[in-house]
Motif scaffolding. Structure first.
Motif, PDB file in Angstrom:
ATOM      1  N   LYS A   1       0.837  -1.195   0.000  1.00  0.00           N
ATOM      2  CA  LYS A   1       0.000   0.000   0.000  1.00  0.00           C
ATOM      3  C   LYS A   1       0.870   1.241   0.000  1.00  0.00           C
ATOM      4  N   LYS A   2       0.446   2.259  -0.779  1.00  0.00           N
ATOM      5  CA  LYS A   2       1.152   3.537  -0.793  1.00  0.00           C
ATOM      6  C   LYS A   2       0.774   4.319   0.460  1.00  0.00           C
ATOM      7  N   ASP A   3       1.662   4.321   1.415  1.00  0.00           N
ATOM      8  CA  ASP A   3       1.396   4.997   2.686  1.00  0.00           C
ATOM      9  C   ASP A   3       2.734   5.356   3.314  1.00  0.00           C
ATOM     10  N   LYS A   4       2.852   6.595   3.769  1.00  0.00           N
ATOM     11  CA  LYS A   4       4.120   7.054   4.332  1.00  0.00           C
ATOM     12  C   LYS A   4       4.481   6.305   5.609  1.00  0.00           C
ATOM     13  N   ARG A   5       3.493   5.657   6.240  1.00  0.00           N
ATOM     14  CA  ARG A   5       3.781   4.918   7.470  1.00  0.00           C
ATOM     15  C   ARG A   5       4.407   3.556   7.192  1.00  0.00           C
ATOM     16  N   ASN A   6       4.332   3.093   5.950  1.00  0.00           N
ATOM     17  CA  ASN A   6       4.827   1.770   5.603  1.00  0.00           C
ATOM     18  C   ASN A   6       6.287   1.829   5.165  1.00  0.00           C
ATOM     19  N   SER A   7       6.997   0.747   5.413  1.00  0.00           N
ATOM     20  CA  SER A   7       8.421   0.692   5.075  1.00  0.00           C
ATOM     21  C   SER A   7       8.727  -0.573   4.282  1.00  0.00           C
ATOM     22  N   LEU A   8       9.808  -0.501   3.519  1.00  0.00           N
ATOM     23  CA  LEU A   8      10.262  -1.632   2.719  1.00  0.00           C
ATOM     24  C   LEU A   8      11.705  -1.940   3.105  1.00  0.00           C
ATOM     25  N   TYR A   9      11.962  -3.202   3.445  1.00  0.00           N
ATOM     26  CA  TYR A   9      13.286  -3.630   3.888  1.00  0.00           C
ATOM     27  C   TYR A   9      13.790  -4.748   2.987  1.00  0.00           C
ATOM     28  N   ALA A  10      15.097  -4.720   2.714  1.00  0.00           N
ATOM     29  CA  ALA A  10      15.757  -5.803   1.977  1.00  0.00           C
ATOM     30  C   ALA A  10      16.828  -6.397   2.882  1.00  0.00           C
ATOM     31  N   LEU A  11      16.803  -7.706   3.034  1.00  0.00           N
ATOM     32  CA  LEU A  11      17.715  -8.397   3.950  1.00  0.00           C
ATOM     33  C   LEU A  11      18.563  -9.414   3.207  1.00  0.00           C
ATOM     34  N   ASN A  12      19.853  -9.414   3.536  1.00  0.00           N
ATOM     35  CA  ASN A  12      20.734 -10.483   3.068  1.00  0.00           C
ATOM     36  C   ASN A  12      21.453 -11.059   4.283  1.00  0.00           C
ATOM     37  N   VAL A  13      21.446 -12.383   4.374  1.00  0.00           N
ATOM     38  CA  VAL A  13      22.029 -13.064   5.529  1.00  0.00           C
ATOM     39  C   VAL A  13      23.290 -13.814   5.103  1.00  0.00           C
ATOM     40  N   ILE A  14      24.374 -13.574   5.825  1.00  0.00           N
ATOM     41  CA  ILE A  14      25.627 -14.301   5.620  1.00  0.00           C
ATOM     42  C   ILE A  14      25.707 -15.417   6.654  1.00  0.00           C
ATOM     43  N   ASN A  15      25.838 -16.633   6.166  1.00  0.00           N
ATOM     44  CA  ASN A  15      25.869 -17.797   7.049  1.00  0.00           C
ATOM     45  C   ASN A  15      27.247 -17.929   7.695  1.00  0.00           C
ATOM     46  N   ASN A  16      27.313 -17.747   9.022  1.00  0.00           N
ATOM     47  CA  ASN A  16      28.583 -17.835   9.750  1.00  0.00           C
ATOM     48  C   ASN A  16      29.055 -19.269   9.938  1.00  0.00           C
ATOM     49  N   LYS A  17      28.128 -20.203   9.725  1.00  0.00           N
ATOM     50  CA  LYS A  17      28.476 -21.603   9.978  1.00  0.00           C
ATOM     51  C   LYS A  17      29.506 -22.087   8.963  1.00  0.00           C
ATOM     52  N   ASN A  18      29.282 -21.746   7.696  1.00  0.00           N
ATOM     53  CA  ASN A  18      30.241 -22.096   6.642  1.00  0.00           C
ATOM     54  C   ASN A  18      30.564 -20.833   5.852  1.00  0.00           C
ATOM     55  N   PRO A  19      31.373 -19.949   6.408  1.00  0.00           N
ATOM     56  CA  PRO A  19      31.605 -18.639   5.777  1.00  0.00           C
ATOM     57  C   PRO A  19      32.331 -18.759   4.446  1.00  0.00           C
ATOM     58  N   ASP A  20      31.868 -17.952   3.484  1.00  0.00           N
ATOM     59  CA  ASP A  20      32.489 -17.849   2.163  1.00  0.00           C
ATOM     60  C   ASP A  20      33.400 -16.625   2.184  1.00  0.00           C
ATOM     61  N   PRO A  21      34.660 -16.751   1.754  1.00  0.00           N
ATOM     62  CA  PRO A  21      35.589 -15.611   1.807  1.00  0.00           C
ATOM     63  C   PRO A  21      35.059 -14.353   1.110  1.00  0.00           C
ATOM     64  N   GLY A  22      34.300 -14.550   0.031  1.00  0.00           N
ATOM     65  CA  GLY A  22      33.785 -13.382  -0.687  1.00  0.00           C
ATOM     66  C   GLY A  22      32.338 -13.074  -0.386  1.00  0.00           C
ATOM     67  N   ALA A  23      31.790 -13.673   0.678  1.00  0.00           N
ATOM     68  CA  ALA A  23      30.365 -13.518   0.973  1.00  0.00           C
ATOM     69  C   ALA A  23      29.994 -12.085   1.303  1.00  0.00           C
ATOM     70  N   ASP A  24      30.849 -11.426   2.057  1.00  0.00           N
ATOM     71  CA  ASP A  24      30.533 -10.061   2.482  1.00  0.00           C
ATOM     72  C   ASP A  24      30.392  -9.136   1.269  1.00  0.00           C
ATOM     73  N   LYS A  25      31.319  -9.234   0.329  1.00  0.00           N
ATOM     74  CA  LYS A  25      31.275  -8.393  -0.861  1.00  0.00           C
ATOM     75  C   LYS A  25      30.049  -8.706  -1.710  1.00  0.00           C
ATOM     76  N   LYS A  26      29.763 -10.011  -1.895  1.00  0.00           N
ATOM     77  CA  LYS A  26      28.603 -10.408  -2.695  1.00  0.00           C
ATOM     78  C   LYS A  26      27.308  -9.908  -2.072  1.00  0.00           C
ATOM     79  N   SER A  27      27.219  -9.996  -0.740  1.00  0.00           N
ATOM     80  CA  SER A  27      26.008  -9.562  -0.049  1.00  0.00           C
ATOM     81  C   SER A  27      25.789  -8.066  -0.205  1.00  0.00           C
TER      82      SER A  27
END
Length: 714
Positions: free
Chosen positions: A445-471
């Motif tokens: 809905k078009k409303d100034k009270r509403n927000s839009l968020y984009a999330l990217n999660v980096i998995n710490n269990k099996n970290p990828d060396p280039g994950a931070d840059k890709k994210s």
């Protein structure tokens, strides 16, 4: 050296760089200077054009570049009118548009003929041509309506539709009068006009959408898409002119034909409006101003007499037509002002008519002066009329649009509807970012009270060396995509050993109401994926969750097949996802086809009666025979499946087979799985989301009432 260059400047300006700079300064400064005086910006541009034009200080001529850009601006206005219009409402009110078109054509035509024949003592042909000038009008005030955000108002819809009718009829009168004057009007003349018009309209109405859908599905480059749309506008105008009618008709029809393929919230629409409002339309308004010759008003008594008469008849006849329209349809005075503002200004068709009439020489007087179908005094008086009608139209449209806009955004409505929406998009693959962002903007809905968020999660269990840059690259791309549609996107980067845990934490942190998860086209839908999602997210978070896989842009979808389980209406999240589907159809002009149990379908039918969305309702309750729905799938369809959890009333045993069905039989289609919002057994972190009145209406079985209430704030 600079001083020497300045002193060597002669008027009118010939240096293209300097001319363009002057126009840009005017486009920038005129609205700012006049805003404090509450004068419409479009009027400021017209006045500026009159000052710098050949009849003012002669700073520059109205040369080919001004005419070309101005023509593009006029076509742009008509194209935007067709693009912005609510097609469902347009179809519903088509009879009203036709009636208004006849009002705003016939009343000025009658007044114009009487004044020309009996007051100015013109010939029959000259009086008819003069009358057609009064009947036509230009949507010069449309940018004002657009700025106030009321383009889908019913008054605007019928005014735009009526414009197509009255301008077409006026130009047909022009063609007829010219034909009678030159002796070319016969049966072949009318057959040629009718056949060519039918061919041109058919090409624009039926072939343009097919071409556009094909192009937009295959080419996603922003520049290519915009140039394609611009080419379609001018192609429509050319077809219209080849048929013998004005190009503005073709531009408007091109807007209607592309209406469903360019959602109002899309980046493409944002680019179209931006370029038009920043460059093309201002050039057109400045070009109109350059036509104004103040000296003509004081040249002789005949010019003064004609100018005053033309202006009075022009304004009075259009106001009467607007007043009758208001009374006929029981519209408000503000809506009448909007209709009057949109239909009062004369520019495009009027200029075409008076120019043709002036250029037709019937003979020569004894003095040797040419006798024209429309005299010099009519030409000069028309220029004065154009300036005054544009001024009156601008003020009337601004007055009505401001009041309607204030009513639509009444803060009291927010107190009655405390439902807010915060969308959280979980991004993991760069290739489906665009479609996930597009989907969120179409159902949010078009409303100034509403927000839009984009999330990217980096998995710490099996970290990828280039994950931070890709994210970070993924989030940056998402932000660029949202900004192209003038939408603010909050980007979030999280590090966690468990992606579901990270998503749940962010849901609580942002108080998200809706979660969108993307499934890349290369991935497959598995039962374990659905199981993990249900257990780790839906069991612990009270949000409506969407799993979306796209094989083509959502804007090119023709139909959304929505499959609903039995007893879905008894669950808390039912009205919330229904509203999202209605918004999706409303913003894309697509059709909704519902499949569900009798009780559910009856509720949806009841709600649908109050909405202008194309929908179809079918009974379906055997999820073990789910593949029967495949027989009804067509090209450019989107499969929407409403899911549930095992311990909920709407759960169907056949749901466990959905992943297998999707992987085997629906790979060539877009699909979306919806998990409706549920009341969690744990602490409800989104309690503020739930309007008590909506919950109360649901408790007494008023699901239809609940949905209707949410739809009012769409």
């Amino acid at each position: 050296m600079i001083l020497t260059a300045i002193t060597n400047v002669t008027l009118p300006l010939t240096d293209p760089i300097l001319k363009f700079l002057v126009i840009l300064v005017i486009i920038l400064a005129a609205p700012i200077l006049l805003r404090k005086l509450k004068i419409p910006s479009i009027l400021g541009l017209i006045i500026s054009g009159a000052i710098i034009g050949p009849n003012g200080i002669n700073l520059m001529e109205r040369d080919g570049s001004i005419i070309l850009s101005g023509t593009a601006g006029l076509l742009y206005i008509m194209f935007l009118a067709g693009l912005d219009i609510d097609l469902a409402d347009f179809k519903k009110n088509s009879s009203k548009s036709i009636l208004f078109g006849l009002y705003t054509f016939s009343i000025p035509l009658l007044f114009g003929f009487v004044s020309g024949f009996y007051i100015l003592h013109f010939s029959l042909n000259s009086s008819l041509l003069l009358a057609s000038m009064f009947a036509s009008h230009t949507l010069i005030a449309y940018p004002i309506i657009s700025r106030y955000g009321i383009t889908k108002n019913r008054a605007v819809t019928i005014a735009v539709g009526g414009t197509l009718i009255t301008d077409t009829l006026s130009l047909l009168v022009l063609a007829s009068v010219v034909g009678m004057t030159t002796g070319e009007v016969n049966s072949a003349f009318w057959i040629r006009i009718i056949v060519s018009t039918i061919i041109a309209v058919s090409i624009i109405a039926f072939l343009f959408p097919v071409i556009a859908r094909w192009f937009l599905k295959r080419f996603k480059d922003r520049v290519s898409q915009y140039i394609f749309v611009l080419a379609m506008v001018f192609f429509g105008a050319v077809l219209s002119e080849l048929a013998g009618i004005e190009g503005i008709v073709g531009a408007f029809l091109a807007g209607l034909s592309l209406n469903k393929l360019i959602p109002s919230t899309s980046p493409l629409m944002n680019r179209i409006e931006f370029v038009g409002n920043a460059i093309f339309i201002p050039f057109f308004l400045i070009g109109v101003g350059m036509l104004v010759d103040y000296r003509a008003f004081f040249s002789d008594f005949q010019t003064i007499k004609v100018a005053l008469l033309l202006t009075f008849i022009a304004i009075a006849s259009k106001y009467i037509a607007s007043w009758i329209t208001q009374k006929s349809f029981k519209y408000t005075p503000d809506e009448r002002n909007v209709i009057f503002g949109l239909s009062n200004a004369r520019v495009a068709a009027t200029l075409a008519i008076v120019t043709v009439g002036y250029n037709i020489i019937l003979g020569h007087a004894e003095s040797g002066e040419p006798v024209r179908l429309l005299s010099q005094s009519v030409l000069d008086g028309t220029i004065v009329m154009i300036l005054i009608t544009c001024t009156v139209a601008s003020f009337a449209a601004q007055k009505g649009a401001r009041k309607i806009s204030l009513l639509q955004s009444d803060p009291n409505n927010e107190k009655d509807n405390p439902v807010y929406e915060n969308f959280l998009i979980s991004l993991s693959h760069p290739d489906n970012i665009d479609e996930l962002i597009n989907l969120s903007m179409l159902i949010k809905k078009k409303d100034k009270r509403n927000s839009l968020y984009a999330l990217n999660v980096i998995n710490n269990k099996n970290p990828d060396p280039g994950a931070d840059k890709k994210s970070r690259e993924i989030l940056e791309k998402a932000q660029i995509k949202a900004s192209a549609a003038d939408v603010h996107l909050n980007t979030l980067l999280r590090y966690d050993r468990s992606v579901p845990n990270a998503i749940m934490s962010v849901i609580k942190e942002t108080q998200a109401s809706d979660l969108i998860l993307g499934l890349h086209i290369q991935y497959v839908m598995t039962e374990s994926f659905l199981g993990n999602l249900t257990e780790n997210i839906l069991e612990n978070s009270n949000v409506t969750t969407y799993i979306y896989r796209s094989v083509q842009p959502v804007s090119t979808i023709r139909r959304h097949i929505v499959v609903i389980p039995q007893h879905a209406e008894t669950e808390l999240g039912f009205p919330f996802w229904v509203v999202k589907m209605w918004r999706l159809a409303l913003n894309t002009g697509s059709k909704l086809i519902f499949y569900g149990a009798k009780e559910t379908i009856n509720i949806l039918k009841d709600v649908h009666q109050n909405n202008h969305i194309e929908a179809e309702f079918n009974l379906f309750n055997n999820w073990d025979d789910f593949l029967v729905l495949k027989q009804n799938m067509q090209k450019d369809d989107n499969m929407v499946i409403v899911m549930s959890r095992r311990n909920k009333t709407s759960y169907q045993s056949g749901m466990k087979n959905i992943p297998n069905y999707l992987n085997k039989y629906f790979t060539s289609y877009n699909f979306m799985l919806i998990y409706p919002m549920q009341l969690s057994t744990k602490e409800n972190n989104n309690a503020s989301l739930l309007d008590a009145s909506i919950l109360a209406s649901m408790e007494i079985g008023g699901i239809g009432k609940a949905i209707s209430k949410i739809l009012k704030v769409k």
